[in-house]
Design an enzyme around this catalytic site. Sequence first.
Site, PDB file in Angstrom:
ATOM      1  N   GLY A 115      -0.640 -23.597   4.599  1.00 24.87           N
ATOM      2  CA  GLY A 115       0.787 -23.503   4.342  1.00 24.87           C
ATOM      3  C   GLY A 115       1.603 -23.442   5.621  1.00 24.87           C
ATOM      4  CB  SER A 213       7.237 -12.090   6.241  1.00 29.02           C
ATOM      5  OG  SER A 213       6.363 -11.811   5.171  1.00 29.02           O
ATOM      6  CG  ASP A 339      -0.970 -12.396   4.738  1.00 28.34           C
ATOM      7  OD1 ASP A 339      -0.729 -12.877   3.619  1.00 28.34           O
ATOM      8  OD2 ASP A 339      -0.755 -13.000   5.807  1.00 28.34           O
ATOM      9  NE  ARG A 370      -3.729 -13.951  -0.633  1.00 28.27           N
ATOM     10  CZ  ARG A 370      -3.412 -14.368   0.567  1.00 28.27           C
ATOM     11  NH1 ARG A 370      -2.535 -13.722   1.284  1.00 28.27           N
ATOM     12  NH2 ARG A 370      -3.974 -15.452   1.060  1.00 28.27           N
ATOM     13  NE  ARG A 415      -4.454 -13.152   4.594  1.00 28.88           N
ATOM     14  CZ  ARG A 415      -4.845 -13.042   5.856  1.00 28.88           C
ATOM     15  NH1 ARG A 415      -5.806 -12.194   6.174  1.00 28.88           N
ATOM     16  NH2 ARG A 415      -4.296 -13.772   6.807  1.00 28.88           N
ATOM     17  CE  LYS A 441      -5.777 -21.741   3.393  1.00 28.23           C
ATOM     18  NZ  LYS A 441      -4.715 -21.283   4.293  1.00 28.23           N
TER      19      LYS A 441
END
Length: 460
Positions: A115, A213, A339, A370, A415, A441
């Site tokens: 991304g 973020s 994350d 997620r 993750r 990844k």
Amino acid sequence: MKGPLSRRFSIDSTRNHTHPANAMIVTVTPRFLSGKIPAIASKSYAHRLLIAAALSESPAHVSCSTRSEDIDATCRVLRGLSARVTQGNAGDADVLPIDRDHLPVLPEVDCGESGTTLRYLIPVAAALGCGAKFICRGRLPSRPVEPLAGELKRHGIRLTTLPGEGFVVEGKLAPGAYSLPGNVSSQFIGGLLYALAILEGTSTLAITKGFESEPYVRMTLEVLEAAGVAIREEKGPEGLPVWTVAGRGKLHAGPELVVEGDWSNAAFWLAAGALAGDEGETIEVTGIRRDSLQGDRAVAEILARFGARVIQTESATSVMSALPGALRGIEIDAAQIPDLVPILAVVAGAASGTTRFTNAGRLRIKESDRLKSTSALLSLLGVPHEEEPAGLVVHGLGSAGKFRGGEIQGFGDHRIVMAAAVAAASGGAHVRISGAEAFRKSYPKFLEDFAKLGGLCSAE
């Protein structure tokens, strides 16, 4: 080091985790992790420095200790835009910048599932004026490009969606007044900042509707300013940033660029330290800066709030296992650290009491949904919880409980796979993870480092 990795496991870097026929299954045997491990290179900084080098006026060497699928994707797209990027096996890269006088016309470039690669280089291709056809893999074609796409279109760029395949960008961006909401993706903001930096002339970028973020945007600003871009920050009517960017055409990144250690992936090992069952067991991660701009360095403070014993120096962080029953539920605002949610949810599952994660809605547009995939992991582990539209409420098992085992999908999400492996090591039964190759990844040697810390697993 205890617990050698099963001989059944070997890394095959050619395997594509988007292809079901190549799916890896990893079975983790419960065994607490401990020891000392160096941090891998920050993927976030690697992307930014590689792009800065490719947009510069002279060659640069990017010193990076880790090579991953996402970093490879950025290198691949930069090559498609005419930069010459030569990667070493360990991750280092020599970069000859993009030739502005001989740009390709609408090159086809493959972003893989990255991304960051897509969202940073769409506006860069528009600023260069060559455009590009961006091919996307996995879940990436369905992840949003709005509102970035709309803002580019308002400034004369044609962006066409190829359903299930990717995007085509055409046109030439010009300096001007731009705005983006700050509550969707920091990558939109970072990509547009790079684009404005390489235009000839001054532009502004105003943030609207919150600023989540933020540390990732601060990292981008740091790299651009170090590359000679003059950026002035002021506050808009709602107290949100407005940047004035003096576009300089080509950047001046310098001949040597060094990628610092990664807090996002170090978080898995530090959390494992908090979960270890024997008092005094410690995991130390070296090569992570205490003063880093990376937002995920907050993991040290969060683990301490949970009740773990955390020791920090300027370039290393250690987490000791908590005294039995010492971990306690806390409140976690995930707006700046999304994350970290999967692995912190595992820690919450082992704590006594309730942990509430808020402002985590953007996790639904990651490599997996997620929040949903973290919820599935908690269910496998036998941890009571509620999944909310923008968060999770986790009712920890405390010292009287132990994680259950079973089988879980990796959801194509690195993750989730790594959080599942750490949880399994700290649990009471084997956990079988299908589609485990997703860890490549961002952390290709995850299982090797897992074994160095005493983890037991086999792969097939």
